[in-house]
Design a protein around this motif. Sequence first.
Motif, mmCIF file in Angstrom:
data_model
loop_
_atom_site.group_PDB
_atom_site.id
_atom_site.type_symbol
_atom_site.label_atom_id
_atom_site.label_comp_id
_atom_site.label_asym_id
_atom_site.label_seq_id
_atom_site.Cartn_x
_atom_site.Cartn_y
_atom_site.Cartn_z
ATOM 1 N N GLY A 71 -71.622 21.957 -99.915
ATOM 2 C CA GLY A 71 -70.870 21.978 -98.670
ATOM 3 C C GLY A 71 -71.106 23.258 -97.892
ATOM 4 N N PRO A 72 -70.835 23.241 -96.583
ATOM 5 C CA PRO A 72 -71.099 24.408 -95.740
ATOM 6 C C PRO A 72 -70.171 25.580 -95.985
ATOM 7 N N ASN A 73 -69.091 25.372 -96.735
ATOM 8 C CA ASN A 73 -68.141 26.454 -96.979
ATOM 9 C C ASN A 73 -68.459 27.163 -98.298
ATOM 10 N N ILE A 74 -67.907 26.683 -99.393
ATOM 11 C CA ILE A 74 -68.090 27.364 -100.683
ATOM 12 C C ILE A 74 -69.510 27.209 -101.208
ATOM 13 N N GLY A 75 -70.068 25.997 -101.159
ATOM 14 C CA GLY A 75 -71.366 25.745 -101.760
ATOM 15 C C GLY A 75 -72.474 26.616 -101.219
ATOM 16 N N LEU A 76 -72.680 26.595 -99.920
ATOM 17 C CA LEU A 76 -73.780 27.362 -99.335
ATOM 18 C C LEU A 76 -73.504 28.866 -99.344
ATOM 19 N N ALA A 77 -72.232 29.242 -99.228
ATOM 20 C CA ALA A 77 -71.899 30.669 -99.332
ATOM 21 C C ALA A 77 -72.243 31.190 -100.720
ATOM 22 N N THR A 78 -71.980 30.376 -101.740
ATOM 23 C CA THR A 78 -72.286 30.766 -103.117
ATOM 24 C C THR A 78 -73.789 30.857 -103.329
ATOM 25 N N ALA A 79 -74.530 29.904 -102.788
ATOM 26 C CA ALA A 79 -75.990 29.943 -102.904
ATOM 27 C C ALA A 79 -76.539 31.245 -102.309
ATOM 28 N N HIS A 99 -64.802 32.890 -102.398
ATOM 29 C CA HIS A 99 -65.134 32.234 -103.662
ATOM 30 C C HIS A 99 -66.474 32.717 -104.188
ATOM 31 N N ALA A 100 -67.456 32.768 -103.312
ATOM 32 C CA ALA A 100 -68.804 33.150 -103.729
ATOM 33 C C ALA A 100 -68.811 34.523 -104.389
#
Length: 222
Positions: free
Chosen positions: A10-18, A190-191
């Motif tokens: 997702g554009p929030n947590i997922g991509l920020a974490t990546a 989160h990231a």
Amino acid sequence: MSTVLILGAGPNIGLATAKVFATAGYRVAVASRSKPADLDSSYKHFKFDASKPESVPSLFGEVRATLGDPSVVIYNTAQATSTPDGAFTLGLEQFRNDMDVNTTSPYITAQEAIKGFAKTGPGSTFIYTGNKLNVLGWPSLLSCGMGKSAVAHMIRTANIAFPDKGYKFYYVDQRQKDGNVTIPVGGPAHANEFLELAKDAKQRPWHYTFVEGQGYVDFHER
């Protein structure tokens, strides 16, 4: 170089974490039903549908063959079907779908992650993006809360199941300063917490409730 597998792009947590893990020097594998249009070309995308738990082993097989066993696995996929008409109004088919996404796929993901941890060794980390529903009753989000509660129990148990292995397991839950639910949740927040947990060789509290800018805060199961 270590590999992180992020399930949920997702554009929030997922991509920020990546982005945060890539900056820290990790090889980044991202798994989702469709490839985000703005996904960085340096990340490897794998197609994955969390509503199909039986597909998890093949996902890990592809990741292992391409980038090696991930030493950090982050389950960031979720399904929250709202039932404003009542707590027990969700049909069986949708209930099963919600439980597959929120509970069954995380269970199989943990199984596969642990197989890889036998190779990546102490410090390997499994993280589940949780929320307050494991300790909070919310009638219109009953199925989501049931799923989160089940995985919280799974994480608690995993935390004591490998005393000599050095594997780490976390249920991560962002809160406001007073302990209430944070809506919307912070992707970069989160990231940064995920990376900090992955880098720490020691297990911190498995129920990792945190406040943005403060880090871990013990809300005593509330």
